[in-house]
Design a protein around this motif. Structure first.
Motif, PDB file in Angstrom:
ATOM      1  N   LEU A   1      10.227 -11.326  -5.786  1.00  0.00           N
ATOM      2  CA  LEU A   1       9.269 -10.297  -6.179  1.00  0.00           C
ATOM      3  C   LEU A   1       7.932 -10.461  -5.461  1.00  0.00           C
ATOM      4  O   LEU A   1       7.319  -9.475  -5.048  1.00  0.00           O
ATOM      5  CB  LEU A   1       9.069 -10.310  -7.691  1.00  0.00           C
ATOM      6  CG  LEU A   1      10.233  -9.781  -8.530  1.00  0.00           C
ATOM      7  CD1 LEU A   1       9.980 -10.022 -10.004  1.00  0.00           C
ATOM      8  CD2 LEU A   1      10.476  -8.316  -8.252  1.00  0.00           C
ATOM      9  N   THR A   2       7.485 -11.704  -5.308  1.00  0.00           N
ATOM     10  CA  THR A   2       6.234 -11.944  -4.584  1.00  0.00           C
ATOM     11  C   THR A   2       6.362 -11.534  -3.124  1.00  0.00           C
ATOM     12  O   THR A   2       5.461 -10.894  -2.566  1.00  0.00           O
ATOM     13  CB  THR A   2       5.835 -13.421  -4.692  1.00  0.00           C
ATOM     14  OG1 THR A   2       5.719 -13.769  -6.069  1.00  0.00           O
ATOM     15  CG2 THR A   2       4.534 -13.694  -3.977  1.00  0.00           C
TER      16      THR A   2
ATOM     17  N   MET B   1      10.147   0.136   2.670  1.00  0.00           N
ATOM     18  CA  MET B   1      11.397  -0.316   2.055  1.00  0.00           C
ATOM     19  C   MET B   1      11.132  -1.432   1.039  1.00  0.00           C
ATOM     20  O   MET B   1      11.751  -1.470  -0.026  1.00  0.00           O
ATOM     21  CB  MET B   1      12.382  -0.794   3.121  1.00  0.00           C
ATOM     22  CG  MET B   1      13.730  -1.190   2.556  1.00  0.00           C
ATOM     23  SD  MET B   1      14.589   0.134   1.686  1.00  0.00           S
ATOM     24  CE  MET B   1      15.163   1.103   3.037  1.00  0.00           C
ATOM     25  N   ALA B   2      10.216  -2.330   1.345  1.00  0.00           N
ATOM     26  CA  ALA B   2       9.871  -3.395   0.406  1.00  0.00           C
ATOM     27  C   ALA B   2       9.209  -2.821  -0.848  1.00  0.00           C
ATOM     28  O   ALA B   2       9.447  -3.296  -1.963  1.00  0.00           O
ATOM     29  CB  ALA B   2       8.965  -4.417   1.077  1.00  0.00           C
ATOM     30  N   GLN B   3       8.392  -1.801  -0.685  1.00  0.00           N
ATOM     31  CA  GLN B   3       7.787  -1.142  -1.839  1.00  0.00           C
ATOM     32  C   GLN B   3       8.871  -0.536  -2.736  1.00  0.00           C
ATOM     33  O   GLN B   3       8.831  -0.688  -3.965  1.00  0.00           O
ATOM     34  CB  GLN B   3       6.828  -0.038  -1.391  1.00  0.00           C
ATOM     35  CG  GLN B   3       5.604  -0.515  -0.684  1.00  0.00           C
ATOM     36  CD  GLN B   3       4.808   0.628  -0.069  1.00  0.00           C
ATOM     37  OE1 GLN B   3       5.187   1.785  -0.146  1.00  0.00           O
ATOM     38  NE2 GLN B   3       3.686   0.276   0.553  1.00  0.00           N
ATOM     39  N   ALA B   4       9.827   0.134  -2.119  1.00  0.00           N
ATOM     40  CA  ALA B   4      10.897   0.786  -2.874  1.00  0.00           C
ATOM     41  C   ALA B   4      11.757  -0.237  -3.611  1.00  0.00           C
ATOM     42  O   ALA B   4      12.093  -0.043  -4.783  1.00  0.00           O
ATOM     43  CB  ALA B   4      11.756   1.621  -1.934  1.00  0.00           C
ATOM     44  N   ILE B   5      12.091  -1.322  -2.942  1.00  0.00           N
ATOM     45  CA  ILE B   5      12.912  -2.354  -3.586  1.00  0.00           C
ATOM     46  C   ILE B   5      12.118  -3.051  -4.688  1.00  0.00           C
ATOM     47  O   ILE B   5      12.664  -3.353  -5.755  1.00  0.00           O
ATOM     48  CB  ILE B   5      13.446  -3.351  -2.539  1.00  0.00           C
ATOM     49  CG1 ILE B   5      14.413  -2.636  -1.587  1.00  0.00           C
ATOM     50  CG2 ILE B   5      14.146  -4.516  -3.206  1.00  0.00           C
ATOM     51  CD1 ILE B   5      14.834  -3.460  -0.405  1.00  0.00           C
TER      52      ILE B   5
ATOM     53  N   LEU C   1       5.063  -7.908   1.208  1.00  0.00           N
ATOM     54  CA  LEU C   1       5.530  -7.077   2.320  1.00  0.00           C
ATOM     55  C   LEU C   1       5.237  -5.603   2.067  1.00  0.00           C
ATOM     56  O   LEU C   1       4.839  -4.873   2.970  1.00  0.00           O
ATOM     57  CB  LEU C   1       7.037  -7.264   2.535  1.00  0.00           C
ATOM     58  CG  LEU C   1       7.487  -8.522   3.242  1.00  0.00           C
ATOM     59  CD1 LEU C   1       9.007  -8.641   3.200  1.00  0.00           C
ATOM     60  CD2 LEU C   1       6.990  -8.535   4.674  1.00  0.00           C
ATOM     61  N   GLY C   2       5.429  -5.171   0.837  1.00  0.00           N
ATOM     62  CA  GLY C   2       5.279  -3.759   0.529  1.00  0.00           C
ATOM     63  C   GLY C   2       3.855  -3.282   0.453  1.00  0.00           C
ATOM     64  O   GLY C   2       3.497  -2.278   1.060  1.00  0.00           O
TER      65      GLY C   2
END
Length: 174
Positions: free
Chosen positions: A88-89, A102-106, A94-95
């Motif tokens: 999560l960190t 993509m990192a924001q979405a995940i 990254l997001g």
């Protein structure tokens, strides 16, 4: 303003503007609210309505899944928690620091899922400690399902708002 260029900017295959991301998000939360501690909701309603062997099967399935969840949490809980915090960190950095969509979405999918899993473990501990009768067990399972639906609706709302703002900002070039 070239409308075809704007249209292709809005309908691209990135995460928040991809229909597949939204389908996956809906299916994930639908599954989370349908399987109450690993027991299908139709089995719970059928057992509640008819009783007998169906009720015994449902109670056994709840007991098996509660023991399985608490066994996993007891043996590998610390390692899984450490890995989840790392994941999560990493996704958050990254997001939201490095602006990887993509990192924001995940992240917007996995953070609420981890909260839902923590609520599931708390419900499993509560069920094991109470050793409830079937009527009490139904109430506990329905309360757990309600919390999963609240978490899911909140997650979908927040993700939809963030995704909409992100897509509009991308189209406008902000």
């Amino acid at each position: 303003m070239d409308w075809s260029n704007v249209l292709f900017q809005v309908i691209d295959l990135r995460s928040f503007s991809s229909v597949w991301y939204w389908i996956m998000l809906a299916v994930t939360w639908s599954s989370v609210s349908y399987y109450v501690l690993g027991v299908p909701f139709d089995m719970i309603t059928r057992a509640r309505r008819s009783g007998g062997q169906t009720e015994d099967d449902m109670v056994d399935l709840v007991r098996i899944n509660v023991n399985r969840l608490l066994g996993i949490a007891g043996s590998a809980g610390l390692a899984l928690t450490a890995f989840l915090c790392f994941l999560l960190t990493t996704l958050a950095l990254l997001g939201f620091v490095y602006d990887v969509e993509m990192a924001q979405a995940i992240f917007l999918l996995t953070l609420p899922l981890s909260i839902a899993f923590a609520v599931t473990l708390a419900s499993a501990r509560r069920i094991r400690a109470a050793d409830p009768e079937p009527a009490q067990l139904y109430a506990m399972l329905l309360r757990h399902r309600l919390w999963m639906q609240v978490i899911g609706m909140t997650a979908i709302f927040v993700t939809a708002m963030y995704g909409m703002i992100h897509v509009l900002a991308t189209v406008r070039g902000l």
